[in-house]
Design a protein around this motif. Structure first.
Motif, PDB file in Angstrom:
ATOM      1  N   GLY A   6     -63.824 -83.183 -28.155  1.00  0.00           N
ATOM      2  CA  GLY A   6     -64.091 -82.297 -27.054  1.00  0.00           C
ATOM      3  C   GLY A   6     -64.138 -83.154 -25.906  1.00  0.00           C
ATOM      4  O   GLY A   6     -64.013 -84.412 -25.701  1.00  0.00           O
ATOM      5  N   CYS A  27     -66.190 -73.358 -15.103  1.00  0.00           N
ATOM      6  CA  CYS A  27     -66.143 -72.969 -16.463  1.00  0.00           C
ATOM      7  C   CYS A  27     -65.125 -71.839 -16.523  1.00  0.00           C
ATOM      8  O   CYS A  27     -64.170 -71.689 -17.514  1.00  0.00           O
ATOM      9  CB  CYS A  27     -67.579 -72.586 -16.986  1.00  0.00           C
ATOM     10  SG  CYS A  27     -68.495 -73.796 -17.630  1.00  0.00           S
ATOM     11  N   ALA A  31     -61.842 -71.802 -18.586  1.00  0.00           N
ATOM     12  CA  ALA A  31     -61.495 -70.858 -19.673  1.00  0.00           C
ATOM     13  C   ALA A  31     -60.166 -69.946 -19.548  1.00  0.00           C
ATOM     14  O   ALA A  31     -59.460 -69.597 -20.233  1.00  0.00           O
ATOM     15  CB  ALA A  31     -62.472 -69.998 -19.859  1.00  0.00           C
ATOM     16  N   LEU A  35     -58.594 -73.153 -22.306  1.00  0.00           N
ATOM     17  CA  LEU A  35     -59.599 -74.183 -23.117  1.00  0.00           C
ATOM     18  C   LEU A  35     -60.541 -73.545 -23.647  1.00  0.00           C
ATOM     19  O   LEU A  35     -61.279 -72.674 -23.249  1.00  0.00           O
ATOM     20  CB  LEU A  35     -59.909 -75.188 -22.008  1.00  0.00           C
ATOM     21  CG  LEU A  35     -58.717 -75.977 -21.595  1.00  0.00           C
ATOM     22  CD1 LEU A  35     -59.102 -76.659 -20.104  1.00  0.00           C
ATOM     23  CD2 LEU A  35     -58.366 -76.958 -22.472  1.00  0.00           C
ATOM     24  N   PRO A  36     -61.463 -74.053 -24.574  1.00  0.00           N
ATOM     25  CA  PRO A  36     -62.307 -73.633 -25.519  1.00  0.00           C
ATOM     26  C   PRO A  36     -63.592 -74.370 -24.844  1.00  0.00           C
ATOM     27  O   PRO A  36     -64.088 -75.259 -25.134  1.00  0.00           O
ATOM     28  CB  PRO A  36     -62.154 -74.356 -26.956  1.00  0.00           C
ATOM     29  CG  PRO A  36     -61.470 -75.592 -26.712  1.00  0.00           C
ATOM     30  CD  PRO A  36     -60.557 -75.179 -25.570  1.00  0.00           C
ATOM     31  N   SER A  40     -69.951 -73.028 -28.652  1.00  0.00           N
ATOM     32  CA  SER A  40     -69.329 -71.922 -29.273  1.00  0.00           C
ATOM     33  C   SER A  40     -70.318 -70.669 -29.514  1.00  0.00           C
ATOM     34  O   SER A  40     -69.873 -69.643 -29.740  1.00  0.00           O
ATOM     35  CB  SER A  40     -69.100 -72.306 -30.829  1.00  0.00           C
ATOM     36  OG  SER A  40     -69.993 -73.279 -31.430  1.00  0.00           O
ATOM     37  N   PRO A  43     -69.480 -68.780 -25.470  1.00  0.00           N
ATOM     38  CA  PRO A  43     -68.428 -69.185 -24.997  1.00  0.00           C
ATOM     39  C   PRO A  43     -68.390 -69.043 -23.440  1.00  0.00           C
ATOM     40  O   PRO A  43     -68.858 -68.034 -22.983  1.00  0.00           O
ATOM     41  CB  PRO A  43     -67.439 -68.579 -25.356  1.00  0.00           C
ATOM     42  CG  PRO A  43     -67.733 -68.173 -26.817  1.00  0.00           C
ATOM     43  CD  PRO A  43     -69.434 -67.927 -26.560  1.00  0.00           C
ATOM     44  N   GLU A  94     -70.802 -79.778 -30.949  1.00  0.00           N
ATOM     45  CA  GLU A  94     -69.915 -78.977 -30.069  1.00  0.00           C
ATOM     46  C   GLU A  94     -68.651 -79.856 -29.714  1.00  0.00           C
ATOM     47  O   GLU A  94     -67.500 -79.196 -29.678  1.00  0.00           O
ATOM     48  CB  GLU A  94     -70.489 -78.122 -28.789  1.00  0.00           C
ATOM     49  CG  GLU A  94     -71.480 -77.278 -28.977  1.00  0.00           C
ATOM     50  CD  GLU A  94     -71.146 -76.070 -29.866  1.00  0.00           C
ATOM     51  OE1 GLU A  94     -69.794 -75.796 -29.720  1.00  0.00           O
ATOM     52  OE2 GLU A  94     -71.896 -75.118 -30.211  1.00  0.00           O
ATOM     53  N   ARG A  99     -64.778 -78.958 -28.318  1.00  0.00           N
ATOM     54  CA  ARG A  99     -64.964 -77.988 -27.006  1.00  0.00           C
ATOM     55  C   ARG A  99     -65.233 -78.686 -25.715  1.00  0.00           C
ATOM     56  O   ARG A  99     -65.571 -79.762 -25.792  1.00  0.00           O
ATOM     57  CB  ARG A  99     -66.409 -77.098 -27.458  1.00  0.00           C
ATOM     58  CG  ARG A  99     -66.131 -75.901 -28.745  1.00  0.00           C
ATOM     59  CD  ARG A  99     -67.018 -75.021 -28.744  1.00  0.00           C
ATOM     60  NE  ARG A  99     -66.892 -74.013 -27.625  1.00  0.00           N
ATOM     61  CZ  ARG A  99     -66.107 -72.933 -27.674  1.00  0.00           C
ATOM     62  NH1 ARG A  99     -65.301 -72.792 -28.731  1.00  0.00           N
ATOM     63  NH2 ARG A  99     -65.938 -71.961 -26.598  1.00  0.00           N
TER      64      ARG A  99
END
Ligand code: TMP
Length: 221
Positions: A6, A27, A31, A35-36, A40, A43, A94, A99
């Motif tokens: 990640g 963020c 997103a 993108l992740p 998790s 999210p 993560e 991520r």
């Protein structure tokens, strides 16, 4: 350190520099690129420091809302403890899962506030954090550069324990972040935070997308 695929992006700066707003906007934008982003379990969410775990949030309360003044090393070790918990239980797993994590403060706050502004030394503070960091450093650190006078005014009339210490400390913190940027030029970018919010967001996004590309992550829809 466990295998990581990640990307770790941290936002930093003096109190009131606008990093929490910018972290949330970043963020959203990452997103939207498919993108992740975020852990998790949540999210799209920004992870804040100190915090991000149950123990970390409890330590945050002691640090920011406790009544007693703390000795500089007590303060440093509490931030490092909250960080060790976050690294172990959130960041390493993560990142291992690929991520993209956006953090509102991380190790560089300790270097600027405790290492530089409190006078403990950047190297000494890095050294006590090292075991808990487990070798993890950000891929990209964005420091929002804002006049501390403006930042402190934004902190409003319910300052936490550190904001309540006033302008002298914030000025030393700003100098501390400049020292950190010189010390780690390969990962730290200073961005002028004293501009229109959308212009700052565009600069932050561009730097973050470069870091994502360098890490080899593919952009989706
Ligand atoms: P914030 O979430 O409003 O940025 O508050 C966190 C406060 O804690 C802020 O004043 C900066 C301070 N801080 C340190 O002094 N050292 C640290 O390592 C971290 C993460 C924060």
């Amino acid at each position: 350190m466990s295998e990581r695929n990640g990307v770790l992006i941290t936002l930093e700066g003096c109190d009131g520099c606008g990093k929490s707003t910018q972290a949330a906007l970043l963020c959203e934008r990452l997103a939207a690129c498919g993108l992740p982003v975020g852990p998790s379990s949540a999210p799209g969410a920004v992870i804040r420091e100190p915090g991000g775990t149950a123990a970390g949030e409890a330590v945050r309360d002691i640090l920011l809302h406790g009544l007693e003044a703390l000795a500089p090393w007590t303060e440093t070790l509490l931030y490092a403890a909250a960080r060790a918990e976050l690294v172990e239980h959130v960041l390493l797993p993560e990142l291992g899962a690929g991520r993209v994590l956006v953090l509102d403060r991380f190790i560089d706050s300790s270097l600027a506030y405790q290492g530089f502004a409190r006078g403990l030394g950047i190297d000494a503070v890095l050294a006590v954090n090292a075991p808990g960091l487990r070798g993890l450093l950000p891929d990209l650190t964005i420091v929002l550069d804002v006049d501390p006078v403006v930042g402190l005014a934004r902190a409003g009339n319910a300052p936490d324990r550190i904001e309540a210490e006033g302008l002298d400390l914030q000025r030393r913190v700003a100098t501390g972040f400049a020292a950190v940027a010189r010390r780690f030029p390969e990962r730290v970018r200073l961005i002028d935070g004293f501009r229109d919010i959308d212009l700052v967001a565009a600069s932050v996004r561009a730097a973050a997308l470069e870091a994502v590309a360098d890490a080899g992550l593919r952009l989706g829809g």
